[in-house]
Write an enzyme that holds these catalytic residues in place. Structure first.
Site, short mmCIF file in Angstrom:
data_model
loop_
_atom_site.label_atom_id
_atom_site.label_comp_id
_atom_site.label_asym_id
_atom_site.label_seq_id
_atom_site.Cartn_x
_atom_site.Cartn_y
_atom_site.Cartn_z
N THR A 172 49.98 -39.57 20.45
CA THR A 172 50.64 -40.26 21.56
C THR A 172 50.20 -41.71 21.54
OG1 THR A 172 48.82 -39.83 23.04
CG2 THR A 172 50.58 -38.20 23.00
N GLU A 321 54.45 -34.80 23.39
CA GLU A 321 53.93 -33.44 23.61
C GLU A 321 55.05 -32.39 23.71
OE1 GLU A 321 53.08 -36.17 25.13
OE2 GLU A 321 50.97 -36.22 25.72
N LYS A 431 51.48 -46.84 45.53
CA LYS A 431 51.10 -46.11 46.74
C LYS A 431 50.96 -47.11 47.87
CE LYS A 431 49.14 -43.24 43.39
NZ LYS A 431 48.64 -43.79 42.13
N TRP A 436 54.93 -43.12 48.51
CA TRP A 436 55.09 -43.49 47.12
C TRP A 436 56.34 -44.35 46.97
CZ3 TRP A 436 54.08 -38.24 44.13
CH2 TRP A 436 52.69 -38.05 44.02
P1 AMP Z 1 56.00 -40.83 24.53
O1 AMP Z 1 55.19 -39.61 24.36
O2 AMP Z 1 55.34 -42.06 24.01
O3 AMP Z 1 57.36 -40.64 23.98
O4 AMP Z 1 56.16 -41.11 26.09
C1 AMP Z 1 56.62 -40.11 26.97
C2 AMP Z 1 56.86 -40.70 28.34
O5 AMP Z 1 57.96 -41.61 28.31
C3 AMP Z 1 57.27 -39.68 29.37
O6 AMP Z 1 56.17 -39.00 29.92
C4 AMP Z 1 57.99 -40.52 30.41
O7 AMP Z 1 57.07 -41.16 31.27
C5 AMP Z 1 58.65 -41.57 29.57
N1 AMP Z 1 60.05 -41.20 29.34
C6 AMP Z 1 60.58 -40.58 28.28
N2 AMP Z 1 61.91 -40.43 28.41
C7 AMP Z 1 62.24 -40.95 29.61
C8 AMP Z 1 63.45 -41.09 30.35
N3 AMP Z 1 64.61 -40.68 29.85
N4 AMP Z 1 63.40 -41.66 31.56
C9 AMP Z 1 62.23 -42.10 32.08
N5 AMP Z 1 61.05 -42.01 31.43
C10 AMP Z 1 61.05 -41.44 30.21
#
Ligand code: AMP
Length: 534
Positions: A172, A321, A431, A436
């Site tokens: 990640t 993940e 917050k 929120w």
């Molecule tokens: P990554 O593992 O780097 O792909 O990041 C995942 C995170 O990206 C998720 O937990 C979300 O916070 C954000 N994310 C992914 N897709 C979306 C989406 N369509 N809309 C809003 N946030 C997203």
């Protein structure tokens, strides 16, 4: 009584065989750094993948050993996507946009023994290879070709893997703390591919007759599964190489008659600006649409693509993940003829989970939230392509609940139909006075203002309210807007206490390695400055 069906393991060699047997002639095109195009097909790529598998075994690598890639999107990278796992090894894609210190940590923590690297990225590799256990380096179009030429595809045997063996790993991007490794199995990868194929609207949109161009990098989150998806369906695939600026991508779309593409919103915001400036310049009549995810696409962007350029945005949510695609959005059938605003509202949501992914959300007290579209809670999920742990990182075990759900860190509301609406990352939600405020909702609204090119909203500490929102805005070239105008613009859609007290106008919003707003950098820049009490 037990079922009496075959014990057939879900492994990637099956996908390889399908692609070469039924779709051998279908093209695989890669854009080269010099702007030219390299053309090959599935038969060749799968033959070379087998050669790679044989050659890696010849080096003395053993089953389960990690083979890294440090590459842009191209056909040789696709060969690694197949050849490494089909040899019984584990593909470890390294994110070339990360800092060498992070790459050193990721490659050594992952235990990489070999790496395939693009020539232009060798200087980057040189900065961290000394701190890893990597023994073998193969440069694309150079040592990589020599490696393959010494091996014959006829010597490849399906290693008859157990479907739960590892196929690939991916770290990640980790905006906080150390990057964490996610290990995909053959089974999770095959099922994820099926899942993406079967969730609406992709089940209607994607097929053998399509041409895919994944802008999403192959060094991030499994390239959203596109190399496997394309091979399973037999779709032509076009890889953009290192040329991911709007004009190069638009040229690829036109020249290769791309019908389907995928990437993060920042890419599409750039493309939209080019299309808006000169709508007739690129003929995109073949294109059906794009899967957009990674962060929330502004509603105004979805509307602009549809209304001004006839392109559908399919919005999906996921994480490294979750392999990564976990939900996609599609307009419910009974709303097909609803007014345009309602239809757009649904297209901008994160949608419902793909089949076999289950979700729930729990509030700060641990109670499941009501699915009323209002209550906010942290999203949890489970399913066959959701990680059950991080690789060798026991201190992160609390990301899983006692009953086995993964805590995503995303704050959501869920409506009566089960449509997820991401309100924020738990660390970004503001917050204020015990309530929120969703930074994402404010950003999306701001990016709907005609003078605004990009907007990020962050929390700044406030003595009276704990935190207050601060808007950081990039204006479009030649446009002006004052803080007061932007506040008035937002006032039509949000409660008064949601409105940012302060706006900062900047030339650029810093982005993470994968093109998301780097809010940590914004907080460092702006939080220190005092905020007027409101
Ligand atoms: P990554 O593992 O780097 O792909 O990041 C995942 C995170 O990206 C998720 O937990 C979300 O916070 C954000 N994310 C992914 N897709 C979306 C989406 N369509 N809309 C809003 N946030 C997203």
């Amino acid at each position: 009584m037990r079922g009496q069906m075959m014990d057939y393991q879900l492994t990637l060699p099956t996908v390889l065989r399908r692609a070469e047997t039924y779709f051998g002639d279908k093209e695989i095109v890669s854009r080269l750094a010099d702007g030219g195009f390299h053309r090959t097909n599935y038969r060749e790529v799968m033959r070379r993948s087998k050669q790679l598998a044989v050659a890696l075994a010849g080096l003395g690598l053993e089953r389960g050993d990690r083979v890294a890639t440090l590459c842009w999107n191209h056909s040789q990278h696709m060969e690694c996507y197949f050849g490494v796992p089909c040899g019984g090894f584990v593909l470890h894609t390294l994110n070339l946009r990360l800092h060498p210190t992070d790459l050193a940590y990721i490659a050594s923590h992952g235990g990489d023994r070999a790496v395939v690297v693009d020539r232009m990225l060798v200087p980057l590799l040189d900065q961290f290879i000394g701190e890893t256990q990597i023994e073998h380096v193969f440069v694309v179009e150079d040592g990589y070709e020599e490696l393959l030429s010494g091996a014959s595809a006829d010597d490849w045997r399906d290693p008859e893997l157990d479907e739960d063996e590892a196929a690939a790993m991916c770290y990640t991007s980790g905006t906080t703390g150390r990057p964490k490794g996610v290990v995909y199995s053959h089974r999770s990868t095959v099922l994820h591919t099926f899942g993406v194929m079967s969730g609406a609207p992709l089940n209607r949109a994607l097929g053998e007759a399509d041409t895919f161009l994944p802008v999403v990098p192959m060094f991030h989150a499994n390239a959203w599964g596109y190399p496997y998806l394309a091979a399973m369906l037999g779709a032509k695939i076009v890889y953009p190489g290192p040329l991911c600026d709007p004009n190069s991508l638009l040229e690829d779309f036109v020249q290769e008659q791309v019908t389907w593409t995928a990437g993060v919103p920042t890419i599409w915001m750039g493309i939209l600006q080019v299309l808006d400036a000169d709508p007739a310049r690129y003929d995109l009549s073949r294109m059906k649409g794009m899967l957009v995810g990674g962060s929330a696409p502004p509603r105004s962007m979805i509307a602009a693509f549809k209304q001004r350029h006839g392109l559908d945005v399919c919005h999906g949510w996921g994480m490294t993940e979750t392999s990564p695609v976990a939900s996609t959005t599609d307009l419910p059938g009974d709303l097909r003829y609803a007014d345009e605003e309602t239809r757009l509202d649904y297209t901008a949501l994160q949608g419902i989970p793909l089949p076999f992914v289950e979700v729930r959300a729990r509030d700060i007290d641990g109670n499941e939230i009501l699915w009323d579209g209002q209550a906010m809670g942290e999203l949890e999920c489970r399913g066959p392509w959701v990680a059950a742990s991080y690789y060798d990182t026991p201190e992160q075990a609390d990301r899983w609940t006692a009953d086995g759900w993964f805590c995503t860190g995303d704050i959501v509301s869920i409506d009566e139909r089960g449509f997820i609406s991401i309100q924020d990352r738990s660390k970004d939600v503001i917050k204020s006075g015990g309530e929120w405020i969703s930074s994402v909702a404010l950003e999306n609204a701001l990016m709907g203002h005609p003078a605004v090119a990009e907007a990020a909203v962050i929390a700044v500490p406030d003595e009276k309210w704990t935190e207050r929102p601060l808007g950081v805005v990039v204006l479009r070239p030649g446009e002006t807007a004052t803080a007061e105008e932007l506040r008035e613009f937002l006032a039509g859609s949000f409660a008064k206490f949601w409105l940012p007290d302060r706006f900062e106008f900047v030339d650029e919003i810093p982005k993470t390695a994968v093109g998301k707003f780097r809010k940590t950098a914004l907080r460092e820049q702006f939080v220190k400055q005092s905020v007027p009490a409101s």
